[in-house]
Design a protein around this motif. Structure first.
Motif, PDB file in Angstrom:
ATOM      1  N   LYS A  65       0.827  -1.210   0.000  1.00 48.28           N
ATOM      2  CA  LYS A  65       0.000   0.000   0.000  1.00 48.28           C
ATOM      3  C   LYS A  65       0.865   1.265   0.000  1.00 48.28           C
ATOM      4  N   GLU A  66       1.978   1.210   0.684  1.00 47.82           N
ATOM      5  CA  GLU A  66       2.853   2.388   0.825  1.00 47.82           C
ATOM      6  C   GLU A  66       3.618   2.689  -0.471  1.00 47.82           C
ATOM      7  N   GLY A  67       3.627   1.770  -1.422  1.00 42.92           N
ATOM      8  CA  GLY A  67       4.247   2.015  -2.712  1.00 42.92           C
ATOM      9  C   GLY A  67       5.612   1.378  -2.860  1.00 42.92           C
ATOM     10  N   LEU A  68       6.153   1.540  -4.074  1.00 42.21           N
ATOM     11  CA  LEU A  68       7.431   0.902  -4.437  1.00 42.21           C
ATOM     12  C   LEU A  68       8.614   1.700  -3.895  1.00 42.21           C
ATOM     13  N   LYS A  69       9.325   1.069  -2.958  1.00 39.41           N
ATOM     14  CA  LYS A  69      10.500   1.730  -2.390  1.00 39.41           C
ATOM     15  C   LYS A  69      11.735   0.879  -2.599  1.00 39.41           C
ATOM     16  N   ASP A  70      11.506  -0.388  -2.852  1.00 38.27           N
ATOM     17  CA  ASP A  70      12.590  -1.348  -2.872  1.00 38.27           C
ATOM     18  C   ASP A  70      12.254  -2.443  -3.893  1.00 38.27           C
ATOM     19  N   ASP A  71      13.214  -2.824  -4.704  1.00 38.17           N
ATOM     20  CA  ASP A  71      12.973  -3.858  -5.721  1.00 38.17           C
ATOM     21  C   ASP A  71      12.448  -5.166  -5.140  1.00 38.17           C
ATOM     22  N   ALA A  72      12.817  -5.427  -3.884  1.00 39.51           N
ATOM     23  CA  ALA A  72      12.395  -6.682  -3.245  1.00 39.51           C
ATOM     24  C   ALA A  72      10.874  -6.741  -3.067  1.00 39.51           C
ATOM     25  N   GLN A  73      10.203  -5.584  -3.135  1.00 39.76           N
ATOM     26  CA  GLN A  73       8.740  -5.562  -2.992  1.00 39.76           C
ATOM     27  C   GLN A  73       8.034  -6.053  -4.266  1.00 39.76           C
ATOM     28  N   LYS A  74       8.783  -6.071  -5.389  1.00 40.62           N
ATOM     29  CA  LYS A  74       8.109  -6.384  -6.663  1.00 40.62           C
ATOM     30  C   LYS A  74       7.473  -7.759  -6.648  1.00 40.62           C
ATOM     31  N   VAL A  75       8.172  -8.721  -6.055  1.00 42.18           N
ATOM     32  CA  VAL A  75       7.594 -10.061  -5.987  1.00 42.18           C
ATOM     33  C   VAL A  75       6.350 -10.042  -5.087  1.00 42.18           C
ATOM     34  N   GLY A  76       6.340  -9.153  -4.101  1.00 44.05           N
ATOM     35  CA  GLY A  76       5.179  -9.016  -3.216  1.00 44.05           C
ATOM     36  C   GLY A  76       3.994  -8.420  -3.947  1.00 44.05           C
ATOM     37  N   PHE A  77       4.253  -7.474  -4.850  1.00 47.12           N
ATOM     38  CA  PHE A  77       3.195  -6.872  -5.673  1.00 47.12           C
ATOM     39  C   PHE A  77       2.585  -7.966  -6.556  1.00 47.12           C
ATOM     40  N   ALA A  78       3.476  -8.737  -7.190  1.00 50.41           N
ATOM     41  CA  ALA A  78       3.019  -9.841  -8.047  1.00 50.41           C
ATOM     42  C   ALA A  78       2.222 -10.855  -7.223  1.00 50.41           C
ATOM     43  N   GLU A  79       2.728 -11.178  -6.042  1.00 49.12           N
ATOM     44  CA  GLU A  79       2.075 -12.184  -5.199  1.00 49.12           C
ATOM     45  C   GLU A  79       0.708 -11.698  -4.708  1.00 49.12           C
ATOM     46  N   THR A  80       0.623 -10.414  -4.322  1.00 49.75           N
ATOM     47  CA  THR A  80      -0.655  -9.874  -3.833  1.00 49.75           C
ATOM     48  C   THR A  80      -1.716  -9.982  -4.933  1.00 49.75           C
ATOM     49  N   HIS A  81      -1.346  -9.563  -6.144  1.00 51.85           N
ATOM     50  CA  HIS A  81      -2.295  -9.673  -7.259  1.00 51.85           C
ATOM     51  C   HIS A  81      -2.641 -11.142  -7.499  1.00 51.85           C
ATOM     52  N   HIS A  82      -1.611 -11.983  -7.460  1.00 53.49           N
ATOM     53  CA  HIS A  82      -1.848 -13.398  -7.751  1.00 53.49           C
ATOM     54  C   HIS A  82      -2.814 -14.040  -6.751  1.00 53.49           C
ATOM     55  N   VAL A  83      -2.585 -13.810  -5.449  1.00 57.21           N
ATOM     56  CA  VAL A  83      -3.492 -14.454  -4.476  1.00 57.21           C
ATOM     57  C   VAL A  83      -4.920 -13.927  -4.629  1.00 57.21           C
ATOM     58  N   MET A  84      -5.045 -12.659  -5.056  1.00 55.89           N
ATOM     59  CA  MET A  84      -6.398 -12.136  -5.300  1.00 55.89           C
ATOM     60  C   MET A  84      -7.045 -12.848  -6.486  1.00 55.89           C
ATOM     61  N   THR A  85      -6.247 -13.180  -7.496  1.00 59.98           N
ATOM     62  CA  THR A  85      -6.835 -13.915  -8.643  1.00 59.98           C
ATOM     63  C   THR A  85      -7.225 -15.339  -8.223  1.00 59.98           C
ATOM     64  N   VAL A  86      -6.506 -15.882  -7.242  1.00 60.58           N
ATOM     65  CA  VAL A  86      -6.852 -17.228  -6.747  1.00 60.58           C
ATOM     66  C   VAL A  86      -8.206 -17.177  -6.027  1.00 60.58           C
ATOM     67  N   LEU A  87      -8.365 -16.179  -5.133  1.00 57.70           N
ATOM     68  CA  LEU A  87      -9.646 -16.021  -4.429  1.00 57.70           C
ATOM     69  C   LEU A  87     -10.756 -15.716  -5.442  1.00 57.70           C
ATOM     70  N   ASN A  88     -10.448 -14.846  -6.399  1.00 57.85           N
ATOM     71  CA  ASN A  88     -11.428 -14.515  -7.435  1.00 57.85           C
ATOM     72  C   ASN A  88     -11.830 -15.772  -8.218  1.00 57.85           C
ATOM     73  N   GLY A  89     -10.870 -16.660  -8.449  1.00 55.09           N
ATOM     74  CA  GLY A  89     -11.170 -17.915  -9.155  1.00 55.09           C
ATOM     75  C   GLY A  89     -12.208 -18.740  -8.405  1.00 55.09           C
ATOM     76  N   LEU A  90     -12.091 -18.758  -7.075  1.00 58.93           N
ATOM     77  CA  LEU A  90     -13.053 -19.520  -6.262  1.00 58.93           C
ATOM     78  C   LEU A  90     -14.442 -18.891  -6.349  1.00 58.93           C
ATOM     79  N   VAL A  91     -14.476 -17.544  -6.319  1.00 58.62           N
ATOM     80  CA  VAL A  91     -15.749 -16.824  -6.438  1.00 58.62           C
ATOM     81  C   VAL A  91     -16.357 -17.082  -7.826  1.00 58.62           C
ATOM     82  N   MET A  92     -15.501 -16.996  -8.850  1.00 60.03           N
ATOM     83  CA  MET A  92     -15.974 -17.205 -10.229  1.00 60.03           C
ATOM     84  C   MET A  92     -16.511 -18.615 -10.428  1.00 60.03           C
TER      85      MET A  92
END
Ligand code: IPE
Length: 266
Positions: A65-92
């Motif tokens: 939420k605080e934004g991109l400050k460190d390259d190490a967060q990029k995998v976290g951005f990808a992971e956050t979106h990914h887990v949301m698509t997993v939950l969305n898959g269950l809803v779908m």
């Protein structure tokens, strides 16, 4: 292109997941809500769901939420979106198997924020789907941000934005309490339920509404309500019901009298 006034249904992450767990979906609740949605048969419906124990813990771990400050967060951005698509898959899964023409739209692919607020919205596909009778399904997501690099966009901000953009007839918010209380009903036994509030009354009682105890990067109940105020001010009523209890969402969708908190302009 214009859209007949849609109803927007938000299902909170604490309803469809166990917010105290991690990646803990409540599939039986998801299925019941799909059944209620199918039974209600609303034309022009948009569904938005929250992140619960899918989006929030991952977003929190990497400070998305605080934004991109460190390259190490990029995998976290990808992971956050990914887990949301997993939950969305269950809803779908639940929606489509209940014969609802639901179609998933990733908010991160059509919405860009600036300092956490929606700035760009590519809504051609959403609008076309809606006009064709599909039920667009969106969710709180990790999104790109013009100032922060990326951030977390709550489902509630999406609901409020789309409601104003499409002049929604109504917003139905499914939460895991009976509505808005003057104290946290999970802690205070004699907490009183607000059954009807105007925007000005809501502003007055806002300080009594708590945040969330579990990992919640988008501000709990107070954050939810603050997002909805501009939509109510535009004349769009909000019905908040307990989606953890059977038939409340169904009744709210068909406009039947239901236990909950009804919020309107005046
Ligand atoms: C949060 O969405 C999404 C992420 C953390 C990625 P919401 O803020 O709408 O989720 P809930 O309803 O509070 O769980």
């Amino acid at each position: 292109m214009s859209v007949a006034k849609p109803i927007i249904l938000k299902i909170g992450g604490s309803v469809i997941t166990d917010k105290n767990g991690e990646l803990a979906a409540r599939t039986e609740v998801i299925n019941r809500l799909a059944e209620e949605t199918q039974k209600a048969g609303v034309k022009n419906l948009i569904i938005v769901h929250g992140g619960g124990s899918f989006g929030h813990p991952t977003a929190q771990k990497y400070g998305i939420k605080e934004g991109l400050k460190d390259d190490a967060q990029k995998v976290g951005f990808a992971e956050t979106h990914h887990v949301m698509t997993v939950l969305n898959g269950l809803v779908m899964d639940a929606l489509v198997w209940h014969s609802i023409p639901a179609f998933s739209i990733a908010p991160s692919c059509c919405l860009v924020t600036e300092n956490g607020r929606i700035k760009i919205c590519e809504d051609t596909i959403l609008e076309t789907l809606l006009n064709m009778g599909f039920v667009p399904v969106l969710y709180g997501d990790a999104v790109l941000d013009e100032k922060l690099g990326f951030t977390v966009l709550s489902g509630d901000q999406i609901v409020s934005y789309l409601a104003r953009k499409f002049g929604a007839a109504e917003i139905v918010i499914g939460v895991d309490t009976d509505g808005l209380y003057d104290a946290d009903p999970k802690v205070a036994k004699n907490a009183k339920l607000y059954t009807h509030l105007t925007v000005s009354e809501l502003e007055k009682v806002k300080s009594t509404l708590g945040g969330s105890t579990a990992a919640d990067v988008t501000g709990g109940m107070l954050g939810k309500i603050s997002e909805l105020v501009p939509a109510v001010e535009q004349g769009i009523p909000v019905t908040m019901v307990n989606a953890s209890k059977p038939n409340r969402v169904y009744k709210a969708l068909i406009g039947e009298k239901v236990e909950g908190t009804f919020i309107e302009k005046a």
